[in-house]
Scaffold this active site. Structure first.
Site, mmCIF file in Angstrom:
data_model
loop_
_atom_site.group_PDB
_atom_site.id
_atom_site.type_symbol
_atom_site.label_atom_id
_atom_site.label_comp_id
_atom_site.label_asym_id
_atom_site.label_seq_id
_atom_site.Cartn_x
_atom_site.Cartn_y
_atom_site.Cartn_z
ATOM 1 C CG ASN A 67 -7.245 -2.584 -6.532
ATOM 2 O OD1 ASN A 67 -6.330 -3.434 -6.264
ATOM 3 N ND2 ASN A 67 -7.655 -1.651 -5.631
ATOM 4 C CG ASP A 83 -1.808 1.111 1.006
ATOM 5 O OD1 ASP A 83 -2.307 1.568 -0.086
ATOM 6 O OD2 ASP A 83 -2.660 0.976 2.094
ATOM 7 C CB THR A 126 -12.239 -8.616 -6.555
ATOM 8 O OG1 THR A 126 -12.370 -8.584 -5.079
ATOM 9 C CG2 THR A 126 -11.753 -9.865 -7.126
ATOM 10 N N GLY A 141 -0.059 5.605 -4.249
ATOM 11 C CA GLY A 141 -0.603 6.721 -4.747
ATOM 12 C C GLY A 141 -0.170 7.816 -3.848
ATOM 13 C CD1 TRP A 151 7.203 6.812 -2.516
ATOM 14 C CD2 TRP A 151 6.770 7.039 -4.701
ATOM 15 N NE1 TRP A 151 8.722 6.973 -3.239
ATOM 16 C CE2 TRP A 151 8.442 7.111 -4.557
ATOM 17 C CE3 TRP A 151 6.455 7.307 -6.060
ATOM 18 C CZ2 TRP A 151 9.222 7.233 -5.871
ATOM 19 C CZ3 TRP A 151 7.309 7.654 -7.017
ATOM 20 C CH2 TRP A 151 8.578 7.208 -7.042
HETATM 21 C C1 FPP Z 1 -1.942 0.174 -3.311
HETATM 22 O O1 FPP Z 1 -1.497 1.549 -3.546
HETATM 23 C C2 FPP Z 1 -1.123 -0.555 -4.421
HETATM 24 C C3 FPP Z 1 -2.059 -1.090 -5.631
HETATM 25 C C4 FPP Z 1 -3.336 -1.032 -5.831
HETATM 26 C C5 FPP Z 1 -1.366 -1.873 -6.670
HETATM 27 C C6 FPP Z 1 -0.035 -2.707 -6.371
HETATM 28 C C7 FPP Z 1 0.778 -2.277 -7.583
HETATM 29 C C8 FPP Z 1 1.894 -2.508 -7.474
HETATM 30 C C9 FPP Z 1 2.884 -2.739 -6.393
HETATM 31 C C10 FPP Z 1 2.520 -2.172 -9.029
HETATM 32 C C11 FPP Z 1 3.316 -3.225 -9.473
HETATM 33 C C12 FPP Z 1 3.039 -4.606 -9.166
HETATM 34 C C13 FPP Z 1 2.042 -5.234 -9.923
HETATM 35 C C14 FPP Z 1 1.547 -6.718 -9.696
HETATM 36 C C15 FPP Z 1 1.288 -4.977 -11.167
HETATM 37 P P1 FPP Z 1 -2.235 2.654 -3.573
HETATM 38 O O2 FPP Z 1 -2.632 3.250 -4.961
HETATM 39 O O3 FPP Z 1 -3.725 2.180 -2.946
HETATM 40 O O4 FPP Z 1 -1.695 3.730 -2.633
HETATM 41 P P2 FPP Z 1 -2.544 4.838 -1.787
HETATM 42 O O5 FPP Z 1 -3.211 4.243 -0.601
HETATM 43 O O6 FPP Z 1 -1.438 5.775 -1.140
HETATM 44 O O7 FPP Z 1 -3.389 5.736 -2.984
#
Ligand code: FPP
Length: 248
Positions: A74, A26, A72, A29, A31
């Site tokens: 996302n 997590d 699911t 976003g 970052w």
């Molecule tokens: C959560 O961060 C991350 C995800 C929903 C996707 C995870 C994806 C990767 C690590 C990229 C590469 C890996 C694959 C398997 C494609 P967030 O966007 O929810 O972060 P936030 O909570 O700060 O918004």
């Protein structure tokens, strides 16, 4: 209060080898926002962190590493962000599967595949076949994965296999999960400061220890993984009883 793993702690002993670890990656976003880049570049940085953490897990003797790549839930995100993650997934599998082969590790996936389309399904099959002989570690990417959906799919598969619904038991469900050959995780790590399970490994995580780290996923690396595994190893696990006994 759970202890948060941090890279700022003093040097740590090596964690025990053979840990089954899972990670909720997590913070991509946040970052991206902090670095003034778009969300896809945040996920790209997350993919680079996944490479580093996979290498670190191999070095630290982790036996199974399951990571939450796409849930699911996302699908509710912006279509451009989803398209970016799908493209990154393909690039990541293309890049990492040969590295897994070289390191004697297996790469596999869990989740509902069919709706992901043929290009992604084909990449998954390719990576699984290429790395099928790997014994040093299994990297499992949960992709279009939901824990509740997995339990429903397992029960349906058990019934389809001829098991009488009236007598379905825990072993029957376990044997029909997406990856029945993987054990229950010993520890589930979540980055970026949130403290919830978000539908990850609902069945398998019943007795997992949780370690929460404040680090955003793209900044998570070997020191943070090391600290999280050591934190896990400090816990006394009782599996609902009064003494430590192993439950798979
Ligand atoms: C959560 O961060 C991350 C995800 C929903 C996707 C995870 C994806 C990767 C690590 C990229 C590469 C890996 C694959 C398997 C494609 P967030 O966007 O929810 O972060 P936030 O909570 O700060 O918004």
């Amino acid at each position: 209060m759970p202890h948060s793993a941090s890279a700022t702690e003093p040097p740590l002993a090596d964690p025990p080898r053979g840990i089954r670890a899972a990670i909720i990656m997590d913070g991509n976003g946040r970052w991206a926002t902090a670095h003034g880049v778009n969300i896809t570049d945040g996920h790209r940085a997350g993919g680079d962190a996944l490479h580093d953490v996979t290498e670190a897990a191999l070095d630290l003797g982790v036996s199974e590493l399951t990571v939450y790549g796409f849930s699911t839930e996302n699908w509710r995100r912006d279509p451009d962000e989803i398209a970016g993650i799908m493209q990154l997934f393909i690039e990541l599998v293309d890049r990492e599967a040969p590295i897994m082969l070289e390191r004697g590790a297996r790469m596999t996936f869990m989740g509902r595949r069919e709706v992901l389309g043929e290009e992604i399904c084909e990449r998954m099959r390719w990576a699984e076949e290429l790395t099928a002989g790997g014994t040093n570690m299994t990297l499992c990417i949960a992709f279009n994965y939901g824990g509740r959906a997995e339990i429903i799919d397992a029960v349906r598969a058990a019934v389809a296999a001829g098991i009488d619904p009236a007598v379905i038991d825990e072993d029957d469900v376990s044997r029909h999960l997406y990856r029945p050959e993987l054990g229950a995780p010993d520890v589930i790590i979540r980055t970026a400061g949130e403290q919830r399970t978000s539908n990850f490994l609902v069945w398998q995580g019943a007795y997992a220890e949780f370690v929460f780290a404040d680090t955003l996923w793209p900044d998570f690396g070997k020191p943070e993984l090391h600290a999280a595994l050591v934190e896990y190893a400090r816990r006394e696990r009782r599996f609902g009883g009064r003494t430590s006994e192993v439950v798979s």
